[in-house]
Scaffold this motif. Structure first.
Motif, short mmCIF file in Angstrom:
data_model
loop_
_atom_site.label_atom_id
_atom_site.label_comp_id
_atom_site.label_asym_id
_atom_site.label_seq_id
_atom_site.Cartn_x
_atom_site.Cartn_y
_atom_site.Cartn_z
N TYR A 574 0.83 -1.21 0.00
CA TYR A 574 0.00 0.00 0.00
C TYR A 574 0.86 1.26 0.00
O TYR A 574 0.61 2.21 -0.75
N LEU A 575 1.90 1.27 0.83
CA LEU A 575 2.79 2.43 0.87
C LEU A 575 3.52 2.61 -0.44
O LEU A 575 3.69 3.73 -0.94
N THR A 576 3.96 1.53 -1.03
CA THR A 576 4.67 1.60 -2.31
C THR A 576 3.77 2.15 -3.41
O THR A 576 4.20 2.97 -4.24
N ALA A 577 2.51 1.72 -3.40
CA ALA A 577 1.58 2.15 -4.45
C ALA A 577 1.08 3.56 -4.23
O ALA A 577 0.68 4.23 -5.21
N ASN A 578 1.06 4.05 -3.01
CA ASN A 578 0.41 5.32 -2.71
C ASN A 578 1.33 6.40 -2.18
O ASN A 578 0.87 7.44 -1.72
N SER A 579 2.64 6.20 -2.27
CA SER A 579 3.56 7.22 -1.79
C SER A 579 4.85 7.19 -2.60
O SER A 579 5.22 6.16 -3.17
N SER A 580 5.51 8.33 -2.62
CA SER A 580 6.82 8.45 -3.25
C SER A 580 7.55 9.57 -2.56
O SER A 580 6.97 10.32 -1.76
N ALA A 581 8.83 9.74 -2.88
CA ALA A 581 9.58 10.83 -2.28
C ALA A 581 8.97 12.17 -2.64
O ALA A 581 8.94 13.10 -1.83
N ALA A 582 8.47 12.28 -3.87
CA ALA A 582 7.86 13.53 -4.32
C ALA A 582 6.43 13.71 -3.83
O ALA A 582 5.94 14.84 -3.72
N ASN A 583 5.77 12.60 -3.53
CA ASN A 583 4.37 12.65 -3.12
C ASN A 583 4.14 11.71 -1.94
O ASN A 583 3.52 10.66 -2.08
N PRO A 584 4.64 12.07 -0.77
CA PRO A 584 4.50 11.19 0.40
C PRO A 584 3.05 11.11 0.87
O PRO A 584 2.25 12.01 0.62
N ILE A 585 2.75 10.02 1.55
CA ILE A 585 1.39 9.83 2.05
C ILE A 585 1.20 10.64 3.33
O ILE A 585 2.10 10.75 4.16
N ALA A 586 0.03 11.26 3.47
CA ALA A 586 -0.28 12.08 4.65
C ALA A 586 -0.96 11.22 5.71
O ALA A 586 -1.62 10.22 5.39
N PRO A 587 -0.86 11.58 6.96
CA PRO A 587 -1.54 10.82 8.02
C PRO A 587 -3.06 10.87 7.83
O PRO A 587 -3.61 11.94 7.54
N PRO A 588 -3.74 9.75 7.94
CA PRO A 588 -5.20 9.78 7.92
C PRO A 588 -5.73 10.69 9.03
O PRO A 588 -5.09 10.88 10.07
N LYS A 589 -6.90 11.27 8.81
CA LYS A 589 -7.45 12.24 9.76
C LYS A 589 -8.04 11.60 11.02
O LYS A 589 -8.36 12.31 11.97
N ALA A 590 -8.20 10.29 11.02
CA ALA A 590 -8.79 9.59 12.17
C ALA A 590 -10.15 10.17 12.53
O ALA A 590 -10.43 10.49 13.69
N ASP A 591 -11.01 10.33 11.53
CA ASP A 591 -12.33 10.92 11.74
C ASP A 591 -13.45 9.96 11.34
O ASP A 591 -14.55 10.38 11.03
N ARG A 592 -13.18 8.70 11.35
CA ARG A 592 -14.16 7.71 10.92
C ARG A 592 -15.12 7.33 12.03
O ARG A 592 -16.24 6.90 11.79
N ILE A 593 -14.65 7.48 13.28
CA ILE A 593 -15.49 7.21 14.44
C ILE A 593 -15.76 8.53 15.15
O ILE A 593 -14.82 9.21 15.57
N SER A 594 -17.01 8.92 15.24
CA SER A 594 -17.39 10.13 15.96
C SER A 594 -17.62 9.75 17.42
O SER A 594 -18.49 8.91 17.71
N VAL A 595 -16.86 10.35 18.31
CA VAL A 595 -16.93 9.98 19.72
C VAL A 595 -17.70 11.03 20.51
O VAL A 595 -17.39 12.23 20.46
N VAL A 596 -18.71 10.58 21.24
CA VAL A 596 -19.47 11.44 22.14
C VAL A 596 -19.05 11.11 23.56
O VAL A 596 -19.12 9.95 23.98
N GLN A 597 -18.63 12.13 24.31
CA GLN A 597 -18.15 11.91 25.68
C GLN A 597 -18.93 12.73 26.68
O GLN A 597 -19.51 13.73 26.35
#
Length: 597
Positions: A574-597
């Motif tokens: 996955y990293l090889t297919a979706n990242s390169s030195a010129a176009n590195p992969i960004a951290p996911p936003k971790a917004d898939r679970i909405s947490v109510v506290q």
């Protein structure tokens, strides 16, 4: 903590002393005679009391090199109530600290609370943790309990780590045969199902002159719930309290009255600071978790408990069944801390004068000289690992962390497994990753000298060291909803295990509610649509989850199984297919679970 089935080769002083030393000692300690702490009596004879130093640590997990990121820091409480972080860990520093601590203490024991190996970084894991056993031998570890991760590769491999010999598949890594551990692994509550006997020694007695202290080692009874079925095949895990009580009687019949239990089970202190006063009064103080019930019920014949598993730091007095306070300690994880405990041995009774016991967690700071023998050890094994470990597998634009209910690293792995699953079967609907299987994040400048976002195979290995396979299974929509509810119910009710979802799965987690109701069923969306209870969904997980591990029995009920390749290979692809030195992969936003506290 999770574990996983193995494949042919597993991929493998104190700072601010006034505040850093959390010391617990009852008032009676002051009343003991002076020779209680010198060990000397009149006319050169041994005094009645002899101080015995007990140095302990737990959950090393093969971290020989200094852990990076948050895994290599501890939180320290300051006099003004604020906290600061301190860089800590690394076996070169741990060795120096322990050797310094032993100076001037002729009666000194070094013990551990399990998980010395397993889920290890590549330097150790690639070689089936032989480097860590070698390092522990050099550290002069005297004894350890077994932890759940000691079963990652099964009882046979644990026996090899104890007794030595080359790996049955990989053979010898050097020109010398692996000699095994110089210290005993204690497995009092781990029985061979056929013989009904412990698979290794249940207890061990440390002796020096006329002083004798017995050690009983157990791991959590629930080990089969957090280790793959292959890892615990043919084994039975018995109740911790009943087992400790049983062997305490055995030791007493042998004339050993001073007893320490090494328990690979732990608790959750009210503060994350290593020097937090666990015994301070007030609401929100103290400690909770499984170790509390164990400590309150283990026979008063046991004088102290060295614990682990939860990776937390604490030094607490917990009353035994007779109401007497008893020391219970844990030194976090990864070699960042060690616990320095003084046990005052009464020569007249052969027992510990428990009211004189004192203990403190100490930081393994990196401001001391490195132990040269450990530096040499690391260099030798790194030379063997370098051709594999230095290979680039991807590029990142920033740190990808591994903290929070939903972590960016966990999301990235889930996305990688979904992509790989769709290569195997285009019908693959989603992927789920267990949080305990994500052992670290990816650091943009992990080695300090990089600073370029390169992800090496060694760094990937540290994130996913278990050698799980990626498995595909079919589930109904109703089963999928049940899986999400199992994150916060059943065996996970008290300590939820929130699965990391691929990007196309979203829902709300309402922590103001209890049990399964914390998953808001109406909020569950897959590709933006509600989940159909009667429809069939193809789900990608690792093989540990596919076997129902981590308290997800429904994941063990899937159909049409398809076993894919190694999970690290999926991340690398996955990293090889979706990242390169010129176009590195960004951290996911971790917004898939909405947490109510």
């Amino acid at each position: 903590m999770p574990a996983a089935p193995r494949r042919t080769r597993r991929r493998a002083t104190a700072l601010l002393a006034a505040t850093a030393a959390l010391t617990t000692a009852a008032a009676l300690a002051a009343a003991l005679p002076a020779q209680a702490h010198s060990g000397k009596g009149g006319h050169g004879r041994p005094g009645r009391y002899q101080d015995v130093q007990l140095l302990s640590f737990n959950d090393l997990h093969g971290n020989l090199e200094p852990p990076s990121g948050s895994s290599g820091r501890v939180s320290e409480l300051q006099p003004d109530g604020t906290t600061k972080t301190v860089d800590a860990g690394g076996v070169e520093y741990l060795a120096s600290h322990l050797r310094s601590a032993r100076a001037g203490h002729p009666y000194s024991i070094t013990a551990a609370g399990g998980d010395m190996v397993g889920a290890s970084p590549m330097l150790s894991g690639l070689f089936h943790d032989e480097p860590t056993i070698e390092a522990l031998n050099k550290l002069k570890l005297d004894v350890t309990s077994v932890g759940n991760h000691e079963f990652d590769e099964g009882a046979g491999e644990l026996a090899r780590l104890q007794n030595g010999g080359c790996h049955p598949t990989d053979g010898c890594y050097t020109d010398k045969e692996f000699k095994g551990a110089d210290f005993p692994y204690l497995t009092a509550n781990v029985l061979d199902e056929k013989t009904k006997r412990p698979i290794l020694k249940p207890y061990w007695v440390w002796k020096k002159k006329d002083v004798k202290i017995g050690f009983i080692g157990v791991t959590l009874e629930g080990t089969p719930n957090v280790v793959s079925a292959d890892g615990v095949k043919g084994l039975a895990f018995k109740d911790e309290v009943e087992t400790i009580d049983k062997y305490a009687k055995v030791l007493q019949r042998q004339g050993v009255q001073s007893i320490v239990a090494l328990v690979h089970e732990g608790g959750f202190p009210a503060s994350g600071a290593y020097n937090y006063d666990c015994d301070s009064p007030g609401a929100g103080a103290g400690i909770s978790g499984p170790i509390v019930d164990i400590a309150k019920n283990v026979t008063p014949a046991v004088d102290a408990l060295v614990t682990g598993h939860t990776h937390n730091a604490y030094v607490c007095d917990i009353p035994d069944p007779s109401g007497r306070p008893r020391m219970v300690t844990s030194a976090a994880s990864f070699g960042r801390l060690y616990t320095d405990t003084t046990l005052t041995y009464d020569r007249r009774t052969g027992d510990i004068a428990r009211t004189a016991v004192k203990s403190a967690n100490r930081v393994v700071t990196r401001d001391v000289p490195k132990a040269p023998d450990m530096t040499d050890l690391i260099a030798r094994w790194n030379t063997l690992a370098a051709p594999i470990g230095n290979r680039p597998i991807g590029y990142i634009s920033a740190d990808i962390g591994n903290t929070g209910t939903e972590s960016p690293m966990g999301d990235l792995i889930a996305d990688a497994q979904l992509a790989y699953g769709r290569e195997l079967d285009p019908r693959t609907s989603l992927a789920l990753m267990n949080p305990g299987g994500v052992r670290a994040g990816l650091t943009y400048a992990a080695k300090g000298a990089e600073g370029d976002g390169v992800v090496t195979y060694a760094e990937g290995f540290t994130v996913q060291p278990f050698a799980n396979t990626v498995n595909l299974q079919d589930f109904t929509g109703a089963q999928l909803v049940q899986v999400l509810k199992e994150q916060v119910s059943g065996s996970n009710a008290a300590a939820p295990k929130i699965l990391q979802p691929s990007a196309n799965l979203t829902y709300t987690l309402d922590l103001t509610k209890s049990g399964a109701d914390r998953v808001v069923t109406d909020s569950i969306r897959l590709n933006g649509a509600a989940v159909d209870p009667a429809a069939t969904y193809r789900v990608a997980t690792n093989s540990f989850l596919a076997g129902g591990g981590d308290g997800f029995p429904t994941l063990g009920q899937g159909t049409n199984d398809l076993v894919g390749a190694d999970d690290l290979a999926a991340l690398e692809k996955y990293l090889t297919a979706n990242s390169s030195a010129a176009n590195p992969i960004a951290p996911p936003k971790a917004d898939r679970i909405s947490v109510v506290q």
